[in-house]
Motif scaffolding. Structure first.
Motif, PDB file in Angstrom:
ATOM      1  N   PRO A 242       0.664  -1.067   0.126  1.00 39.69           N
ATOM      2  CA  PRO A 242      -0.069   0.093   0.016  1.00 39.69           C
ATOM      3  C   PRO A 242       0.609   1.525  -0.340  1.00 39.69           C
ATOM      4  O   PRO A 242       0.676   2.001  -0.393  1.00 39.69           O
TER       5      PRO A 242
ATOM      6  N   LEU B 288      -4.322   2.953  -7.746  1.00 38.57           N
ATOM      7  CA  LEU B 288      -4.062   2.504  -9.007  1.00 38.57           C
ATOM      8  C   LEU B 288      -4.548   3.166  -9.743  1.00 38.57           C
ATOM      9  O   LEU B 288      -5.199   4.534  -9.685  1.00 38.57           O
TER      10      LEU B 288
ATOM     11  N   ARG C  72     -11.551  -0.470  -6.050  1.00 38.80           N
ATOM     12  CA  ARG C  72     -10.800   1.282  -5.431  1.00 38.80           C
ATOM     13  C   ARG C  72     -11.354   1.595  -4.497  1.00 38.80           C
ATOM     14  O   ARG C  72     -10.312   2.598  -3.883  1.00 38.80           O
TER      15      ARG C  72
ATOM     16  N   CYS D  23      -8.214   0.741  -1.394  1.00 41.36           N
ATOM     17  CA  CYS D  23      -7.693   1.840  -2.513  1.00 41.36           C
ATOM     18  C   CYS D  23      -7.592   3.101  -1.307  1.00 41.36           C
ATOM     19  O   CYS D  23      -6.803   3.505  -0.696  1.00 41.36           O
TER      20      CYS D  23
ATOM     21  N   ILE E 168      -4.133   4.843  -0.824  1.00 41.19           N
ATOM     22  CA  ILE E 168      -3.579   4.477  -2.401  1.00 41.19           C
ATOM     23  C   ILE E 168      -4.085   6.028  -3.343  1.00 41.19           C
ATOM     24  O   ILE E 168      -5.629   5.726  -3.005  1.00 41.19           O
TER      25      ILE E 168
ATOM     26  N   LEU F  26      -4.482  -5.769  -0.120  1.00 39.93           N
ATOM     27  CA  LEU F  26      -4.398  -4.417   0.690  1.00 39.93           C
ATOM     28  C   LEU F  26      -4.918  -4.940   1.754  1.00 39.93           C
ATOM     29  O   LEU F  26      -5.546  -3.695   2.855  1.00 39.93           O
TER      30      LEU F  26
END
Length: 307
Positions: A28, A33, A64, A67, A72, A210
């Motif tokens: 991470p 992304l 998404r 993230c 991220i 993640l």
């Protein structure tokens, strides 16, 4: 000339992914992304109510959300709605005028609309690195891994992975969060990336890498899972709230059922569909938890349900 009409096909399953030459691991702190060209124009060539688009949208949305939760950076590419022949270059010969013929279909699909903190790059060629600041942004952020989702797998997604590799950026190609003209083209793209420039993963692999699935399955984890699917914070979901009113639909519910089964909890779509609140779900689920997931004081957990 132009993009062909795309017939439905089944999204690759995890057990159908090619073997990776590399054993790179997502971090991470190193990753970005990329949501590649998820504009309505490009999805218009599919049946949006069938595979692979149903899974494509669900999986990108999940990746998404995870993230974003892990800090991220999320980057979108969008081809412009207006391009001169000089700007379009050889793409004009291969694909015709593209978006310039239907500029009203330019936006990112509603299900994946960029957030206020996301970065949107104008994209002119197949690779997301060409004529954009993607590489510069990644270097300024101190990041050297790129998670790739979007369309089309064997064109922009694959060539972006190749160019990432050539810039010493590790690409992670999310097989079931990309889609293509046909299953054959999709498989070709996966195989090329796995063998020549990156790592091919499933959306579930990305979520696991993640932080997914490490904590015991308790009421708060259920709340977190539902919040992620609804794109809300966990604090926004009270145990007595109607999940239908919060935006729960059949696709999200099917995704949750699959996650629960992966955690060893036997439950059906109908079981959950007949109940409307998180508290009701936990009452149904808690007796079915595998021993490894049972809270130390399950009775207290049950009595602690907030209305």
């Amino acid at each position: 000339m132009g993009i062909p009409s795309i017939q439905p096909y089944f999204m690759p399953r995890k057990d159908e992914l090619p073997n990776n030459r590399m054993s790179w691991t997502l971090d991470p702190e190193r990753a970005v992304l990329l949501i590649h060209d998820m504009q309505q124009y490009f999805l218009d060539y599919y049946d949006n109510q069938a595979s692979p688009v149903v899974e494509l949208l669900t999986n990108i949305r999940q990746v998404r959300a995870r993230c974003t939760a892990r800090g991220i950076p999320v980057v979108y590419t969008m081809q412009p709605s207006e391009q001169t022949p000089e700007e379009r270059g050889l793409l004009l010969e291969f694909w015709g005028p593209g978006l310039t013929a239907r500029p009203h279909r330019h936006p990112i699909v509603n299900e994946l609309a960029p957030g206020d903190t996301d970065t949107v790059l104008t994209k002119w060629r197949y690779s997301a690195f060409q004529r954009t600041d993607l590489l510069g942004l990644m270097r300024r952020w101190g990041r050297d891994q790129l998670i790739i989702c979007g369309v089309y797998a064997h064109i922009g997604c694959m060539l972006t992975a190749g160019e990432a590799f050539m810039n010493d950026v590790q690409p992670f190609f999310v097989a079931d969060a990309t889609s293509d003209f046909t299953r054959n083209w999709h498989e070709m793209a996966m195989t090329y990336v796995a063998q020549r420039c990156g790592v091919v993963l499933s959306a579930r692999d990305v979520l696991d890498a993640l932080g997914e699935g490490r904590a015991p399955f308790d009421l708060e984890r259920l709340r977190s899972e539902v919040a992620e699917l609804l794109e809300l914070s966990a604090a926004e979901i009270q145990d007595g709230d109607s999940l239908l009113d919060l935006g729960l639909d059949s696709i999200r519910l099917m995704t949750l059922v699959e996650r629960l089964r992966n955690a060893g909890i036997e439950i059906s779509f109908v079981d959950l569909a007949e109940r409307a609140t998180l508290g009701d779900w936990w009452e149904l689920l808690s007796p079915r938890l595998p021993q490894a997931h049972r809270p130390r004081s399950q009775g207290e957990e049950m009595h602690g349900v907030r209305g």
